[in-house]
Scaffold this motif. Structure first.
Motif, mmCIF file in Angstrom:
data_model
loop_
_atom_site.group_PDB
_atom_site.id
_atom_site.type_symbol
_atom_site.label_atom_id
_atom_site.label_comp_id
_atom_site.label_asym_id
_atom_site.label_seq_id
_atom_site.Cartn_x
_atom_site.Cartn_y
_atom_site.Cartn_z
ATOM 1 N N ALA A 173 0.873 -1.178 0.000
ATOM 2 C CA ALA A 173 0.000 0.000 0.000
ATOM 3 C C ALA A 173 0.912 1.231 0.000
ATOM 4 C CB ALA A 173 -0.908 0.002 1.220
ATOM 5 N N GLN A 174 0.544 2.253 -0.772
ATOM 6 C CA GLN A 174 1.487 3.349 -1.015
ATOM 7 C C GLN A 174 1.561 4.392 0.110
ATOM 8 O OE1 GLN A 174 1.917 5.262 -5.105
ATOM 9 N NE2 GLN A 174 0.791 6.861 -4.041
ATOM 10 N N GLU A 175 0.387 4.715 0.690
ATOM 11 C CA GLU A 175 0.382 5.830 1.637
ATOM 12 C C GLU A 175 -0.466 5.536 2.872
ATOM 13 O OE1 GLU A 175 -0.933 9.346 -0.487
ATOM 14 O OE2 GLU A 175 0.428 8.912 -2.144
ATOM 15 N N MET A 229 -5.797 5.886 3.812
ATOM 16 C CA MET A 229 -4.814 5.122 3.037
ATOM 17 C C MET A 229 -4.963 5.373 1.549
ATOM 18 S SD MET A 229 -4.819 1.409 4.857
ATOM 19 C CE MET A 229 -3.688 0.806 3.588
ATOM 20 N N ASP A 230 -3.835 5.309 0.841
ATOM 21 C CA ASP A 230 -3.866 5.244 -0.620
ATOM 22 C C ASP A 230 -3.214 3.924 -1.020
ATOM 23 O OD1 ASP A 230 -3.793 5.496 -3.330
ATOM 24 O OD2 ASP A 230 -2.506 7.281 -3.391
ATOM 25 N N PHE A 231 -4.042 2.982 -1.529
ATOM 26 C CA PHE A 231 -3.472 1.706 -1.962
ATOM 27 C C PHE A 231 -2.682 1.871 -3.266
ATOM 28 C CE2 PHE A 231 -6.479 -0.116 1.026
ATOM 29 C CZ PHE A 231 -5.768 -1.197 1.508
ATOM 30 N N VAL A 267 -10.126 5.632 1.870
ATOM 31 C CA VAL A 267 -9.335 4.657 1.126
ATOM 32 C C VAL A 267 -9.262 5.107 -0.335
ATOM 33 C CG1 VAL A 267 -9.283 2.293 0.240
ATOM 34 C CG2 VAL A 267 -9.890 2.706 2.628
ATOM 35 N N GLU A 268 -8.032 5.357 -0.805
ATOM 36 C CA GLU A 268 -7.835 5.824 -2.186
ATOM 37 C C GLU A 268 -7.395 4.678 -3.080
ATOM 38 O OE1 GLU A 268 -5.444 9.394 -2.265
ATOM 39 O OE2 GLU A 268 -4.625 8.919 -4.239
ATOM 40 N N ASP A 269 -7.838 4.714 -4.312
ATOM 41 C CA ASP A 269 -7.465 3.717 -5.325
ATOM 42 C C ASP A 269 -7.329 2.294 -4.768
ATOM 43 O OD1 ASP A 269 -7.542 5.548 -7.378
ATOM 44 O OD2 ASP A 269 -5.367 5.745 -7.605
ATOM 45 N N PRO A 270 -8.419 1.742 -4.212
ATOM 46 C CA PRO A 270 -8.341 0.368 -3.715
ATOM 47 C C PRO A 270 -8.327 -0.654 -4.841
ATOM 48 C CG PRO A 270 -10.581 1.187 -3.469
ATOM 49 C CD PRO A 270 -9.751 2.328 -3.990
ATOM 50 N N ASP A 283 -11.006 8.514 -5.736
ATOM 51 C CA ASP A 283 -10.579 8.171 -7.104
ATOM 52 C C ASP A 283 -9.387 9.027 -7.496
ATOM 53 O OD1 ASP A 283 -12.999 6.836 -6.999
ATOM 54 O OD2 ASP A 283 -14.032 8.192 -8.385
ATOM 55 N N ASP A 284 -8.258 8.365 -7.776
ATOM 56 C CA ASP A 284 -7.080 9.111 -8.243
ATOM 57 C C ASP A 284 -6.707 8.661 -9.656
ATOM 58 O OD1 ASP A 284 -4.632 10.328 -8.684
ATOM 59 O OD2 ASP A 284 -3.550 9.224 -7.136
ATOM 60 N N ASP A 285 -5.951 7.566 -9.767
ATOM 61 C CA ASP A 285 -5.536 7.103 -11.099
ATOM 62 C C ASP A 285 -6.745 6.763 -11.981
ATOM 63 O OD1 ASP A 285 -2.995 7.442 -10.223
ATOM 64 O OD2 ASP A 285 -2.513 5.324 -10.014
ATOM 65 N N LEU A 323 -13.167 12.754 -5.191
ATOM 66 C CA LEU A 323 -12.205 12.885 -6.288
ATOM 67 C C LEU A 323 -10.880 13.426 -5.769
ATOM 68 C CD1 LEU A 323 -14.373 14.637 -9.053
ATOM 69 C CD2 LEU A 323 -14.165 12.183 -8.570
ATOM 70 N N LEU A 324 -9.789 12.762 -6.146
ATOM 71 C CA LEU A 324 -8.481 13.349 -5.897
ATOM 72 C C LEU A 324 -8.206 14.330 -7.031
ATOM 73 C CD1 LEU A 324 -6.374 12.808 -3.621
ATOM 74 C CD2 LEU A 324 -4.920 11.950 -5.441
ATOM 75 N N ILE A 325 -7.764 15.526 -6.666
ATOM 76 C CA ILE A 325 -7.586 16.587 -7.660
ATOM 77 C C ILE A 325 -6.113 16.981 -7.724
ATOM 78 C CG2 ILE A 325 -8.189 18.985 -8.224
ATOM 79 C CD1 ILE A 325 -10.616 17.216 -8.518
ATOM 80 N N LYS A 326 -5.511 16.760 -8.894
ATOM 81 C CA LYS A 326 -4.099 17.135 -9.085
ATOM 82 C C LYS A 326 -4.002 17.989 -10.338
ATOM 83 C CE LYS A 326 -2.093 12.837 -7.203
ATOM 84 N NZ LYS A 326 -1.831 11.427 -7.580
ATOM 85 N N LEU A 327 -3.524 19.212 -10.187
ATOM 86 C CA LEU A 327 -3.458 20.143 -11.320
ATOM 87 C C LEU A 327 -2.684 19.572 -12.503
ATOM 88 C CD1 LEU A 327 -2.856 22.943 -8.852
ATOM 89 C CD2 LEU A 327 -4.348 23.455 -10.782
ATOM 90 N N LEU A 339 -7.138 18.336 1.845
ATOM 91 C CA LEU A 339 -5.850 18.586 1.172
ATOM 92 C C LEU A 339 -4.864 17.528 1.619
ATOM 93 C CD1 LEU A 339 -3.635 20.436 -0.272
ATOM 94 C CD2 LEU A 339 -3.332 21.497 1.971
ATOM 95 N N LYS A 340 -4.227 16.850 0.661
ATOM 96 C CA LYS A 340 -3.111 15.995 1.078
ATOM 97 C C LYS A 340 -1.829 16.568 0.513
ATOM 98 C CE LYS A 340 -2.851 12.043 -2.182
ATOM 99 N NZ LYS A 340 -2.550 10.608 -2.256
ATOM 100 N N ALA A 341 -0.890 16.839 1.406
ATOM 101 C CA ALA A 341 0.343 17.504 0.985
ATOM 102 C C ALA A 341 1.570 16.971 1.722
ATOM 103 C CB ALA A 341 0.221 19.015 1.164
HETATM 104 ZN ZN ZN Z 1 -3.053 8.173 -5.277
#
Ligand code: ZN
Ligand code: PGA
Length: 424
Positions: free
Chosen positions: A158-160, A237-239, A281-284, A308-310, A331-335, A384-386
């Motif tokens: 798991a990544q994060e 968590m971010d899987f 839980v992100e991207d399970p 939802d990220d990827d 939704l995960l938001i990345k510019l 915000l995740k930073a």
């Molecule tokens: Zn992610």
């Protein structure tokens, strides 16, 4: 009006080249922005243009910089910096590809962000206020304190593993609690004989084998710091499950075991039942497994937020699909996944209209630029995740919001601080 645009190659937090852009207005006002970069990128993200070849391991961005200095600078000459959408649209059309492959999303985003900054500076306004106005709520912060997956060389898949302050009287109070837990976590890990060097996002990267060990360590650290897991401090968590999904078999190879999609959903379900402090839980699931994402959301979406990220890569096209199918609820938001400020704003609007929450996010490769923190405040991003409370390219995002909080107090005597993450 925009007089000219200038790009340059600078370096990010991993020592990789990245784009910095200057937008210069006719009155001399200068807006500057630096572009972040991911490691576990989604397949459908906008294209980061890199030079290839031998120089700087092939990661140079001189081509992207040249596009800024030539085509983009010419096309934006005389355009109003206050019409963000038009500026972005001109670059999108100049590029002409669906994923910004020609000019590079790194070139386009740098200019897009620098345009917003120049416009804000012209009015002598802070960026968050220029982009967002005055009716703003500070975000719930999520701090990645244990790194696994592609962000660390340990065996955790798991990544994060993030912590978030559930009970707080202010943003500052929340950050104080997170700092307490972060330092206590270091002691907990040291006591158990783990190394305490940090990974890309400032979290520790202990040589653990299983996700459960990491969650146990978080529970311990939260309690030892004097807080109650799930009450004072939540766990997220971010899987980043695409990283351990086997496309051929359609199974998940996770920490030494093989799971079918249904079995992996069971695994995640058992994990959040065993550790109820896990609330996000992100991207399970894998980034192309839409049906499994829907199933996971139906099974787990009432207990935790499913991020939802990827799967959606901040792209309105995929966001619409996620909303229609019921894949995830946040939704995960990345510019830099989509490549302009106005398309990112559209992504956030889509979420709002359809009752999806948003978590605004940094990338694992960051810079000193705090644009994303101002952006999270400006759009009432909710979350915000930073990164952890370590590495200045992470901490400066939180410091930026501490300053914003101070400024808001000066202007609005009664600020509202939500004390749970259920922010709409
Ligand atoms: Zn992610
Ligand atoms: P990345 O990771 O920036 O390396 O893509 C962040 C995430 O997956 O959320």
């Amino acid at each position: 009006y925009i007089d000219r645009v200038k790009g340059r190659e600078v370096f990010d937090s991993r020592g990789n080249p990245t784009v910095e852009a200057d937008v210069i207005l006719t009155d001399g006002t200068l807006g500057r922005a630096e572009v972040p970069s991911g490691a576990s990128t989604g397949e459908n993200e906008a294209i980061e243009l890199r030079d290839g070849g031998k120089r700087l391991m092939g990661k140079g961005v001189t081509k992207a910089v040249a596009h800024i200095n030539n085509e983009i600078s010419t096309a934006l000459h005389g355009v109003s910096p206050f019409d963000q959408r038009q500026v972005d649209q001109i670059m999108i059309e100049l590029d002409g590809t669906p994923n910004k492959a020609k000019l590079g999303a790194n070139a386009i985003l740098g200019v897009s962000m620098a345009t917003a900054r120049a416009a804000a500076d012209y009015f002598n306004e802070p960026l968050y206020r220029y982009l967002g106005g005055v009716d703003l709520e500070l975000p719930q912060s999520f701090h990645n304190v244990i790194n696994g997956g592609e962000h660390a060389d340990n065996d955790i898949d798991a990544q994060e593993f993030m912590i978030t302050p559930l009970k707080k009287t202010s943003f500052r109070d929340g950050i104080n609690k997170i700092a307490d837990v972060y330092h206590t976590l270091k002691k907990v890990l040291e006591a158990e004989g783990f190394e305490t060097g940090v990974g890309d996002e400032g979290g520790f990267a202990p040589n653990m084998k299983h996700t459960e060990e990491a969650v146990e360590a978080l529970y311990k650290a939260i309690k030892q710091a004097g807080y109650e897991p799930g009450v004072d401090i939540g766990i997220a968590m971010d899987f980043a499950a695409s990283a351990f999904f086997d496309k051929e078999s359609g199974n998940y190879n996770f920490e030494g075991k093989t799971y079918t999609p249904a079995q992996f959903i069971d695994y995640v379900s058992d994990l959040i039942d065993k550790y109820p402090a896990i609330m996000s839980v992100e991207d399970p699931m894998d980034e192309n497994s839409w049906d499994d994402f829907v199933t996971a959301t139906k099974r787990l979406g009432d207990k935790v937020q499913i991020v939802d990220d990827d799967l959606i890569v901040t792209n309105p096209k995929f966001i619409r699909k996620a909303i229609k199918l019921g894949a995830g609820n946040t939704l995960l938001i990345k510019l830099n996944q989509i490549g302009t400020v106005s398309e990112t704003l559209e992504a956030v609007r889509l979420a709002r209209k359809n009752n999806f929450k948003t978590m605004i996010s940094h990338r694992s490769g960051e810079t000193g630029d705090t644009f994303v923190a101002d952006f999270a405040v400006a759009v009432n991003g909710g979350e915000l995740k930073a990164g952890a409370m370590a590495r200045s390219e992470r901490v400066e995002k939180y410091n930026d919001i501490l300053r914003i909080e101070e400024a808001m107090h000066d202007l609005t005597p009664v600020a509202h601080y939500p004390n749970d993450v259920d922010l709409d």
